[in-house]
Design an enzyme around this catalytic site. Sequence first.
Site, mmCIF file in Angstrom:
data_model
loop_
_atom_site.group_PDB
_atom_site.id
_atom_site.type_symbol
_atom_site.label_atom_id
_atom_site.label_comp_id
_atom_site.label_asym_id
_atom_site.label_seq_id
_atom_site.Cartn_x
_atom_site.Cartn_y
_atom_site.Cartn_z
ATOM 1 N N VAL A 74 -52.967 -10.907 40.053
ATOM 2 C CA VAL A 74 -53.024 -12.297 39.575
ATOM 3 C C VAL A 74 -52.840 -13.322 40.699
ATOM 4 O O VAL A 74 -53.006 -14.519 40.470
ATOM 5 C CB VAL A 74 -52.005 -12.582 38.434
ATOM 6 C CG1 VAL A 74 -52.324 -11.736 37.204
ATOM 7 C CG2 VAL A 74 -50.575 -12.398 38.893
ATOM 8 N N ASN A 100 -49.085 -12.467 31.083
ATOM 9 C CA ASN A 100 -47.846 -11.699 31.006
ATOM 10 C C ASN A 100 -47.408 -11.032 32.309
ATOM 11 O O ASN A 100 -46.216 -10.719 32.455
ATOM 12 C CB ASN A 100 -48.046 -10.647 29.895
ATOM 13 C CG ASN A 100 -47.004 -9.577 29.883
ATOM 14 O OD1 ASN A 100 -45.909 -9.794 29.366
ATOM 15 N ND2 ASN A 100 -47.300 -8.415 30.466
ATOM 16 N N TYR A 167 -36.684 -15.467 40.129
ATOM 17 C CA TYR A 167 -37.205 -15.144 38.791
ATOM 18 C C TYR A 167 -36.827 -16.236 37.797
ATOM 19 O O TYR A 167 -37.657 -16.716 37.019
ATOM 20 C CB TYR A 167 -36.624 -13.800 38.354
ATOM 21 C CG TYR A 167 -37.141 -13.282 37.036
ATOM 22 C CD1 TYR A 167 -38.333 -12.562 36.972
ATOM 23 C CD2 TYR A 167 -36.443 -13.506 35.850
ATOM 24 C CE1 TYR A 167 -38.809 -12.075 35.763
ATOM 25 C CE2 TYR A 167 -36.910 -13.031 34.640
ATOM 26 C CZ TYR A 167 -38.086 -12.313 34.596
ATOM 27 O OH TYR A 167 -38.556 -11.832 33.398
ATOM 28 N N LYS A 171 -39.462 -18.640 35.757
ATOM 29 C CA LYS A 171 -39.577 -18.664 34.293
ATOM 30 C C LYS A 171 -39.290 -20.068 33.749
ATOM 31 O O LYS A 171 -39.855 -20.464 32.727
ATOM 32 C CB LYS A 171 -38.661 -17.617 33.672
ATOM 33 C CG LYS A 171 -39.076 -16.176 33.997
ATOM 34 C CD LYS A 171 -40.494 -15.866 33.512
ATOM 35 C CE LYS A 171 -40.902 -14.433 33.803
ATOM 36 N NZ LYS A 171 -42.254 -14.107 33.324
HETATM 37 P P1 NAD Z 1 -43.395 -4.066 33.661
HETATM 38 O O1 NAD Z 1 -43.039 -3.904 35.082
HETATM 39 O O2 NAD Z 1 -43.182 -2.917 32.721
HETATM 40 O O3 NAD Z 1 -44.920 -4.529 33.506
HETATM 41 C C1 NAD Z 1 -45.463 -5.515 34.326
HETATM 42 C C2 NAD Z 1 -46.910 -5.161 34.605
HETATM 43 O O4 NAD Z 1 -47.456 -6.231 35.391
HETATM 44 C C3 NAD Z 1 -47.064 -3.882 35.422
HETATM 45 O O5 NAD Z 1 -48.045 -3.050 34.828
HETATM 46 C C4 NAD Z 1 -47.506 -4.370 36.800
HETATM 47 O O6 NAD Z 1 -48.382 -3.456 37.465
HETATM 48 C C5 NAD Z 1 -48.203 -5.668 36.449
HETATM 49 N N1 NAD Z 1 -48.210 -6.600 37.575
HETATM 50 C C6 NAD Z 1 -47.171 -6.922 38.383
HETATM 51 N N2 NAD Z 1 -47.560 -7.765 39.322
HETATM 52 C C7 NAD Z 1 -48.870 -8.004 39.119
HETATM 53 C C8 NAD Z 1 -49.839 -8.791 39.766
HETATM 54 N N3 NAD Z 1 -49.542 -9.481 40.878
HETATM 55 N N4 NAD Z 1 -51.095 -8.810 39.277
HETATM 56 C C9 NAD Z 1 -51.420 -8.088 38.181
HETATM 57 N N5 NAD Z 1 -50.539 -7.296 37.541
HETATM 58 C C10 NAD Z 1 -49.286 -7.266 37.993
HETATM 59 O O7 NAD Z 1 -42.578 -5.347 33.179
HETATM 60 P P2 NAD Z 1 -42.353 -6.039 31.759
HETATM 61 O O8 NAD Z 1 -40.896 -6.042 31.521
HETATM 62 O O9 NAD Z 1 -43.257 -5.503 30.735
HETATM 63 O O10 NAD Z 1 -42.764 -7.524 32.137
HETATM 64 C C11 NAD Z 1 -43.833 -8.212 31.541
HETATM 65 C C12 NAD Z 1 -43.487 -9.674 31.492
HETATM 66 O O11 NAD Z 1 -42.341 -9.849 30.652
HETATM 67 C C13 NAD Z 1 -43.121 -10.297 32.844
HETATM 68 O O12 NAD Z 1 -43.667 -11.585 32.951
HETATM 69 C C14 NAD Z 1 -41.614 -10.360 32.769
HETATM 70 O O13 NAD Z 1 -41.102 -11.355 33.602
HETATM 71 C C15 NAD Z 1 -41.407 -10.671 31.312
HETATM 72 N N6 NAD Z 1 -40.069 -10.400 30.789
HETATM 73 C C16 NAD Z 1 -39.537 -9.157 30.859
HETATM 74 C C17 NAD Z 1 -38.257 -8.937 30.368
HETATM 75 C C18 NAD Z 1 -37.605 -7.578 30.431
HETATM 76 O O14 NAD Z 1 -36.385 -7.502 30.226
HETATM 77 N N7 NAD Z 1 -38.320 -6.506 30.709
HETATM 78 C C19 NAD Z 1 -37.533 -9.993 29.779
HETATM 79 C C20 NAD Z 1 -38.126 -11.248 29.720
HETATM 80 C C21 NAD Z 1 -39.396 -11.445 30.224
#
Ligand code: NAD
Length: 262
Positions: A74, A100, A167, A171
């Site tokens: 991205v 996402n 982070y 956000k």
């Molecule tokens: P995850 O690491 O399981 O999945 C993230 C995915 O994004 C991975 O498949 C990764 O390869 C991909 N990714 C990372 N950088 C990228 C880039 N530069 N270009 C394209 N793809 C990329 O994490 P998750 O927990 O599922 O996170 C998804 C979203 O949810 C994120 O934005 C994260 O900040 C947010 N989030 C997560 C949590 C949590 O506790 N896990 C809480 C709040 C928000």
Amino acid sequence: MSTEPATLISRFLLTGQCAIVTGGGSGIGRSAALLLAEARARVAVLDKSESSARATADEIVRRGGEAMAQAVDVTDEAGLERVFAAVAERFGRLDVLVNNAGIAIRGPALDLPVADWNTVLAVNLTGMFACARIAARHMKSFGHGGAIVNTASIMGLSGGLYPNIAYQTSKGGVVNMTRALALEWAGELIRVNAVAPTYVRTALTAGLLTNPEITATIAAATPLGRLAEPEEIAAAILFLASPAASMITGVILPVDGGYLAR
Ligand code: NAD
């Protein structure tokens, strides 16, 4: 609008729609991609990891849905332009973007290298902006409106429990970017909302959540007393993406077991 029950419930589905999910290869994005497909969307799974994007798309097809996988980072705007155009070409429309993909590089603010700060902001904020803008251009050109759902975080609405300054800042940016884009694109009938999840067990949090003291502290700070499952975030994403949310834009929906209610 008809209030006949069968019609009303169908508004929670995405029949005939096309959705892009970034970061769809893992965690919340994978769950969202599977659920949107179950809700009858054709889904383009984007991820920087080609194999994980492919695995999610294959799983959708195995379950009887229609999906394509695209590898893209991205932070690569030219790559995004190419991939979004390929999706629009293949599906002939673009209705939903689940914006996402995200990363975290944790550390105390006094010690965090500027390079790490820049990396997190580049993916979580600038990357999300780039995806939103490219998606909105396609939605505008198709003329059918659309829905963008950004993945923010409780960390965008509170100071958080643990040092994670880049982070948390990213956000916070996603939260207000969501509101601003909702206002700017309302005239195009493009709704822009965000989910703000609490802690979810995914690859992103695996390191942090191996510590039982940390998970106990998070659970204690959460009125419902536990972390969230990826499917619980996906459910909120589907709602905001669907016609059922047709009057909702500019909203940040916490999916947090009451964490922010205190
Ligand atoms: P995850 O690491 O399981 O999945 C993230 C995915 O994004 C991975 O498949 C990764 O390869 C991909 N990714 C990372 N950088 C990228 C880039 N530069 N270009 C394209 N793809 C990329 O994490 P998750 O927990 O599922 O996170 C998804 C979203 O949810 C994120 O934005 C994260 O900040 C947010 N989030 C997560 C949590 C949590 O506790 N896990 C809480 C709040 C928000």
